[in-house]
Design an enzyme around this catalytic site. Structure first.
Site, PDB file in Angstrom:
ATOM      1  CE1 TYR A 140      -4.452  -1.870   5.110  1.00 26.36           C
ATOM      2  CE2 TYR A 140      -3.401   0.220   4.595  1.00 26.36           C
ATOM      3  CZ  TYR A 140      -4.022  -0.941   4.182  1.00 26.36           C
ATOM      4  OH  TYR A 140      -4.200  -1.189   2.845  1.00 26.36           O
ATOM      5  CB  SER A 172      -0.895   0.015   1.248  1.00 21.77           C
ATOM      6  OG  SER A 172      -1.528   1.263   1.431  1.00 21.77           O
TER       7      SER A 172
END
Length: 250
Positions: free
Chosen positions: A133, A120
């Protein structure tokens, strides 16, 4: 996207119906063959059985895509150890299991291959609201870089894909810690709406993945904001750290 390119596809999901639906769609759009398999990527023994079954019934995979992931937002101090475990089990350990088991099969076959790990833009873009995350995705990025170095001599490429804001359903299932249940649902709906308004299609990420495999690219930011953050992380990290201190309105 791989099906359209003529690949045989093994679609894996912890939801058997979703896996079967993806396999059916793959056949409809061009895959010469496609199968659905059910597994939870956090279950090491189940992943081992999956790797054995795939190799036995379909053959050693040429391209592995580790794509399973879950979202978690909230401050570090509000994130429990159980929250950390859930995120790391899926986002990091799921990738480790896939790379270790299917990567070993590729290496032993001796005919090369390619591993794609979905990281990501959060892997290199710090945020006060995404500590768990972002940490999981940064670990996936570094794991990919290490594997790329190790497996290069065996003809196995490794790519880390780093999308930014993409219109998928991850927002509707992401957890928001440190708030009441009704507030969490409100934030999920608002995030899903914002991602929908951004409307960057997942098909473009799929195209980037195919291109990464063909060109053996190492790190692939997808979406303008992902590319911008990657540039800033390399050439203006101080500015990126300043941005990380901002708390987005929810």
């Amino acid at each position: 996207a791989f099906a359209e390119a003529g690949a045989r596809v093994v679609a894996v999901d912890r939801d058997a119906e979703s896996a079967a639906r993806t396999a059916e769609m793959s056949r409809l759009i061009g895959a010469p063959a496609a199968w659905g398999e059910t597994v939870d990527v956090t279950d090491e023994q189940a992943m081992e059985k999956l790797a054995e079954r795939v190799a036995t019934e379909y053959g050693v995979v040429d391209v592995l895509v580790n794509n399973a992931g879950i979202g978690l937002a909230g401050s570090f101090l509000d994130t429990s150890s159980e929250d950390w475990k859930k995120v790391l089990d899926v986002n990091l350990w799921g990738v480790i299991h896939g790379c270790r088991l299917f990567g070993k099969q590729m290496a032993e076959r001796g005919q090369g291959g390619h591993i794609v790990n979905t990281a990501s833009a959060a892997a290199y873009q710090p945020s006060r609201t995404l500590p768990a995350y972002s940490t999981s995705k940064a670990a996936v990025l570094m794991l990919s870089e290490c594997l790329r170095a190790e497996l290069a001599d065996r003809g196995i490429g490794v790519s880390a894909i780093c999308p930014g804001i993409v219109n998928t359903n991850i927002t509707s299932t992401s957890r928001f810690v440190g708030v009441a249940a009704d507030e969490e649902k409100r934030r999920q709906k608002k995030s899903a709406r914002l991602y929908g308004l951004r409307n960057y299609p997942p098909e473009k990420v799929a195209d980037a993945i195919l291109n990464a495999v063909v060109k053996n690219q190492a790190v692939v930011p997808v979406t303008p904001e992902a590319r911008g953050a990657r540039f800033m992380s390399r050439f203006s990290p101080k500015a990126l750290r300043a941005i990380a201190r901002l708390e987005p309105p929810l």
